[in-house]
Design a protein around this motif. Structure first.
Motif, mmCIF file in Angstrom:
data_model
loop_
_atom_site.group_PDB
_atom_site.id
_atom_site.type_symbol
_atom_site.label_atom_id
_atom_site.label_comp_id
_atom_site.label_asym_id
_atom_site.label_seq_id
_atom_site.Cartn_x
_atom_site.Cartn_y
_atom_site.Cartn_z
ATOM 1 N N MET A 91 0.850 -1.171 0.000
ATOM 2 C CA MET A 91 0.000 0.000 0.000
ATOM 3 C C MET A 91 0.892 1.228 0.000
ATOM 4 N N TYR A 92 0.632 2.128 -0.886
ATOM 5 C CA TYR A 92 1.367 3.384 -0.924
ATOM 6 C C TYR A 92 0.564 4.431 -0.183
ATOM 7 N N GLY A 93 1.244 5.242 0.575
ATOM 8 C CA GLY A 93 0.549 6.268 1.335
ATOM 9 C C GLY A 93 0.015 5.716 2.635
ATOM 10 N N THR A 94 -0.641 6.578 3.353
ATOM 11 C CA THR A 94 -1.172 6.210 4.660
ATOM 12 C C THR A 94 -2.690 6.214 4.635
ATOM 13 N N ILE A 95 -3.262 5.789 5.737
ATOM 14 C CA ILE A 95 -4.701 5.891 5.948
ATOM 15 C C ILE A 95 -4.909 7.165 6.757
ATOM 16 N N PHE A 96 -5.600 8.120 6.175
ATOM 17 C CA PHE A 96 -5.882 9.398 6.822
ATOM 18 C C PHE A 96 -7.197 9.237 7.581
ATOM 19 N N VAL A 97 -7.185 9.487 8.882
ATOM 20 C CA VAL A 97 -8.383 9.345 9.700
ATOM 21 C C VAL A 97 -8.923 10.733 10.023
ATOM 22 N N SER A 98 -10.101 11.022 9.479
ATOM 23 C CA SER A 98 -10.774 12.300 9.697
ATOM 24 C C SER A 98 -11.819 12.114 10.802
ATOM 25 N N HIS A 99 -11.851 13.054 11.733
ATOM 26 C CA HIS A 99 -12.756 12.911 12.875
ATOM 27 C C HIS A 99 -13.052 14.268 13.495
ATOM 28 N N SER A 100 -14.128 14.325 14.231
ATOM 29 C CA SER A 100 -14.445 15.493 15.048
ATOM 30 C C SER A 100 -13.588 15.441 16.311
ATOM 31 N N ARG A 101 -13.244 16.598 16.834
ATOM 32 C CA ARG A 101 -12.491 16.635 18.099
ATOM 33 C C ARG A 101 -13.225 15.891 19.195
ATOM 34 N N ARG A 102 -14.559 15.932 19.150
ATOM 35 C CA ARG A 102 -15.356 15.273 20.185
ATOM 36 C C ARG A 102 -15.275 13.753 20.073
ATOM 37 N N ASN A 103 -14.812 13.242 18.946
ATOM 38 C CA ASN A 103 -14.654 11.797 18.747
ATOM 39 C C ASN A 103 -13.183 11.380 18.780
ATOM 40 N N ARG A 104 -12.365 12.174 19.404
ATOM 41 C CA ARG A 104 -10.917 11.928 19.429
ATOM 42 C C ARG A 104 -10.572 10.545 19.990
ATOM 43 N N ALA A 105 -11.175 10.166 21.107
ATOM 44 C CA ALA A 105 -10.854 8.871 21.727
ATOM 45 C C ALA A 105 -11.189 7.720 20.781
ATOM 46 N N ASP A 106 -12.303 7.832 20.069
ATOM 47 C CA ASP A 106 -12.679 6.799 19.115
ATOM 48 C C ASP A 106 -11.705 6.757 17.949
ATOM 49 N N ALA A 107 -11.264 7.916 17.481
ATOM 50 C CA ALA A 107 -10.288 7.981 16.390
ATOM 51 C C ALA A 107 -8.971 7.344 16.811
ATOM 52 N N GLU A 108 -8.546 7.600 18.040
ATOM 53 C CA GLU A 108 -7.309 7.003 18.536
ATOM 54 C C GLU A 108 -7.435 5.481 18.620
ATOM 55 N N THR A 109 -8.621 4.980 19.006
ATOM 56 C CA THR A 109 -8.850 3.536 19.047
ATOM 57 C C THR A 109 -8.715 2.946 17.656
ATOM 58 N N LEU A 110 -9.352 3.574 16.667
ATOM 59 C CA LEU A 110 -9.277 3.092 15.290
ATOM 60 C C LEU A 110 -7.835 3.084 14.780
ATOM 61 N N VAL A 111 -7.106 4.165 15.030
ATOM 62 C CA VAL A 111 -5.711 4.250 14.588
ATOM 63 C C VAL A 111 -4.874 3.167 15.256
ATOM 64 N N SER A 112 -5.115 2.900 16.513
ATOM 65 C CA SER A 112 -4.381 1.823 17.208
ATOM 66 C C SER A 112 -4.642 0.481 16.548
ATOM 67 N N TRP A 113 -5.897 0.198 16.211
ATOM 68 C CA TRP A 113 -6.231 -1.071 15.564
ATOM 69 C C TRP A 113 -5.558 -1.170 14.204
ATOM 70 N N LEU A 114 -5.594 -0.094 13.447
ATOM 71 C CA LEU A 114 -4.960 -0.110 12.124
ATOM 72 C C LEU A 114 -3.462 -0.368 12.236
ATOM 73 N N ARG A 115 -2.814 0.313 13.163
ATOM 74 C CA ARG A 115 -1.367 0.142 13.338
ATOM 75 C C ARG A 115 -1.026 -1.248 13.833
ATOM 76 N N LEU A 116 -1.851 -1.815 14.718
ATOM 77 C CA LEU A 116 -1.625 -3.192 15.172
ATOM 78 C C LEU A 116 -1.725 -4.172 14.015
ATOM 79 N N ALA A 117 -2.544 -3.837 13.021
ATOM 80 C CA ALA A 117 -2.681 -4.681 11.836
ATOM 81 C C ALA A 117 -1.568 -4.428 10.824
ATOM 82 N N GLY A 118 -0.646 -3.527 11.168
ATOM 83 C CA GLY A 118 0.474 -3.237 10.287
ATOM 84 C C GLY A 118 0.164 -2.217 9.200
#
Length: 118
Positions: A1-28
């Motif tokens: 895969m070229y490039g990254t996965i850009f995660v767009s979110h509201s500031r109010r959903n920051r904790a959920d965005a961080e959870t998603l990013v953690s899962w993506l990174r754990l998957a490599g």
């Protein structure tokens, strides 16, 4: 895969965005999320280069994101760049980091990716 996965979110959903990013990174998978204190008037100068280098944009879909000007601007710019956009419902996450049900584009209502089943 070229490039990254850009995660767009509201500031109010920051904790959920961080959870998603953690899962993506754990998957490599390389994922990018803006810093928690990015509220300066020049935020586009920080965010848009990451969006330009991204392979896909994941939007955490919520009522807060729908009301956030920044999320709308990121989606508009991603469309202008012809980036694939996938909408992930925030309700698919819990703060404990456990999925409440399998994630899917737009909560399974319709596909956000052309050519894929709803």
């Amino acid at each position: 895969m070229y490039g990254t996965i850009f995660v767009s979110h509201s500031r109010r959903n920051r904790a959920d965005a961080e959870t998603l990013v953690s899962w993506l990174r754990l998957a490599g998978l390389p994922a990018w999320i803006s810093g928690p204190q990015l509220h300066c008037p020049l935020w586009q100068q920080e965010i848009f280069p990451h969006l330009e280098r991204s392979a896909v944009v994941l939007v955490l879909a919520s009522s807060e994101a729908a009301a956030a000007d920044g999320v709308a601007q990121e989606i508009a710019y991603a469309k202008a760049l012809d980036k694939p956009i996938v909408y992930v419902p925030v309700r698919a996450f819990s703060r404990s980091g456990r999925a409440l049900w399998p994630m899917g584009p737009m909560g399974g209502r319709r596909s956000a990716v052309p050519g894929t089943p709803a």
